[in-house]
Motif scaffolding. Structure first.
Motif, PDB file in Angstrom:
ATOM      1  N   TRP A   1      -4.818  13.162  -2.237  1.00  0.00           N
ATOM      2  CA  TRP A   1      -3.851  12.061  -2.110  1.00  0.00           C
ATOM      3  C   TRP A   1      -3.910  11.464  -0.710  1.00  0.00           C
ATOM      4  O   TRP A   1      -4.398  12.079   0.224  1.00  0.00           O
ATOM      5  N   GLY A   2      -3.420  10.214  -0.594  1.00  0.00           N
ATOM      6  CA  GLY A   2      -3.334   9.558   0.708  1.00  0.00           C
ATOM      7  C   GLY A   2      -4.320   8.423   0.863  1.00  0.00           C
ATOM      8  O   GLY A   2      -4.619   7.695  -0.082  1.00  0.00           O
ATOM      9  N   TYR A   3      -4.845   8.280   2.076  1.00  0.00           N
ATOM     10  CA  TYR A   3      -5.749   7.186   2.447  1.00  0.00           C
ATOM     11  C   TYR A   3      -7.052   7.275   1.664  1.00  0.00           C
ATOM     12  O   TYR A   3      -7.646   8.344   1.547  1.00  0.00           O
ATOM     13  N   ASN A   4      -7.497   6.097   1.147  1.00  0.00           N
ATOM     14  CA  ASN A   4      -8.653   6.137   0.244  1.00  0.00           C
ATOM     15  C   ASN A   4      -9.563   4.921   0.403  1.00  0.00           C
ATOM     16  O   ASN A   4     -10.335   4.609  -0.490  1.00  0.00           O
ATOM     17  N   HIS A   5      -9.483   4.227   1.539  1.00  0.00           N
ATOM     18  CA  HIS A   5     -10.264   3.004   1.711  1.00  0.00           C
ATOM     19  C   HIS A   5     -11.763   3.257   1.781  1.00  0.00           C
ATOM     20  O   HIS A   5     -12.555   2.326   1.650  1.00  0.00           O
TER      21      HIS A   5
ATOM     22  N   THR B   1       5.719   6.156   0.665  1.00  0.00           N
ATOM     23  CA  THR B   1       5.054   6.040   1.963  1.00  0.00           C
ATOM     24  C   THR B   1       6.074   6.086   3.096  1.00  0.00           C
ATOM     25  O   THR B   1       5.836   5.563   4.178  1.00  0.00           O
TER      26      THR B   1
ATOM     27  N   GLN C   1      -0.002  10.065   2.654  1.00  0.00           N
ATOM     28  CA  GLN C   1      -0.670  11.343   2.920  1.00  0.00           C
ATOM     29  C   GLN C   1       0.209  12.569   2.727  1.00  0.00           C
ATOM     30  O   GLN C   1      -0.276  13.698   2.759  1.00  0.00           O
TER      31      GLN C   1
ATOM     32  N   THR D   1      -8.362   2.781  -3.682  1.00  0.00           N
ATOM     33  CA  THR D   1      -6.921   2.516  -3.586  1.00  0.00           C
ATOM     34  C   THR D   1      -6.203   3.752  -3.073  1.00  0.00           C
ATOM     35  O   THR D   1      -6.459   4.863  -3.546  1.00  0.00           O
ATOM     36  N   ASN D   2      -5.301   3.560  -2.117  1.00  0.00           N
ATOM     37  CA  ASN D   2      -4.500   4.684  -1.635  1.00  0.00           C
ATOM     38  C   ASN D   2      -3.614   5.218  -2.749  1.00  0.00           C
ATOM     39  O   ASN D   2      -3.167   4.464  -3.622  1.00  0.00           O
ATOM     40  N   HIS D   3      -3.319   6.515  -2.700  1.00  0.00           N
ATOM     41  CA  HIS D   3      -2.414   7.116  -3.678  1.00  0.00           C
ATOM     42  C   HIS D   3      -1.434   8.030  -2.969  1.00  0.00           C
ATOM     43  O   HIS D   3      -1.836   8.922  -2.215  1.00  0.00           O
TER      44      HIS D   3
ATOM     45  N   GLU E   1       0.123   6.049   4.602  1.00  0.00           N
ATOM     46  CA  GLU E   1      -0.918   5.936   3.575  1.00  0.00           C
ATOM     47  C   GLU E   1      -0.635   6.822   2.369  1.00  0.00           C
ATOM     48  O   GLU E   1      -1.502   7.004   1.521  1.00  0.00           O
TER      49      GLU E   1
ATOM     50  N   SER F   1      -5.341  11.766   4.700  1.00  0.00           N
ATOM     51  CA  SER F   1      -5.375  12.222   3.316  1.00  0.00           C
ATOM     52  C   SER F   1      -5.430  13.749   3.281  1.00  0.00           C
ATOM     53  O   SER F   1      -5.735  14.390   4.286  1.00  0.00           O
TER      54      SER F   1
END
Length: 209
Positions: free
Chosen positions: A181-185, A142, A136, A195-197, A134, A168
């Motif tokens: 940063w990372g998982y953002n759902h 990734t 992270q 949106t993931n970053h 993700e 994240s």
């Protein structure tokens, strides 16, 4: 995950570690070596951290732990299928193993995510390793990493602290900014999107905060 007393207590999925006056004590499930006692027996034991070494802070992921020692080194143990121990491979380790943070690099703190780990170094940089599906690890990709990789912080900025969750991480920077940063759902990066970053994003705090 629960952490308290400045990193003196850490809870994993089915085990716990606590810094006590005689050293570092872990107890609970131990099927992948998460107690760090050189075997996979379930028992309450004090870890061997090396001669003259004491634990400054400890944190645990799902089934792995990492500790910052009094000489600034980081040691990790337990589940390692995603390289979350930072040792350059994906084999579980039943006792603390020293992480190579880089020449002349020492840790201020460490934060264990679900299957990854991040550490703030004395240089002010953040390095992360382990699962990265993700983004992270905050390195702009990734791709899973089995050794510490430097996070792409804001230009000219250094980190004061970092905290990692399931997928994240967020870091407080030296200018007071917050980057995640990372998982953002579920919007956990606080940036107004889902949106993931894979690179740090600045969180818009209240004006003047």
């Amino acid at each position: 995950k629960v952490e308290s007393n400045g990193g003196k207590v850490a809870l994993g999925a089915d085990f716990a570690c606590i810094i006590v006056h005689v050293g570092l004590n872990c107890f609970g499930s131990n099927n992948v070596g998460q107690l760090g006692i050189a075997n996979n027996n379930n028992q309450d034991s004090t870890l061997s951290l090396g001669q003259g070494r004491t634990a400054v802070s400890v944190d645990s992921g799902v089934r792995h732990s990492c500790v910052v020692l009094n000489n600034g080194t980081v040691s990790c143990w337990g589940h390692n299928h995603h390289g979350q121990l930072g040792l350059g491979h994906s084999f579980d380790k039943y006792s603390p193993q020293t992480v190579n943070l880089g020449d002349g690099e020492y840790a201020i703190s460490v934060s264990a995510g679900a299957y990854f780990t991040c550490s703030v170094l004395t240089s002010g940089s953040v390095k992360c390793w382990g699962r990265n599906s993700e983004g992270q690890l905050g390195i702009g990709s990734t791709t899973e990493q089995h050794t510490p990789q430097e996070v792409n912080l804001e230009s000219g900025r250094s980190a004061v602290m970092v905290s990692s969750g399931v997928g994240s991480s967020c870091a407080v920077l030296d200018n007071g900014n917050l980057s995640c940063w990372g998982y953002n759902h579920r919007g956990q990066l606080g940036i107004g999107t889902r949106t993931n970053h894979a690179s740090p994003q600045t969180v818009a705090l209240d004006s003047g905060r």
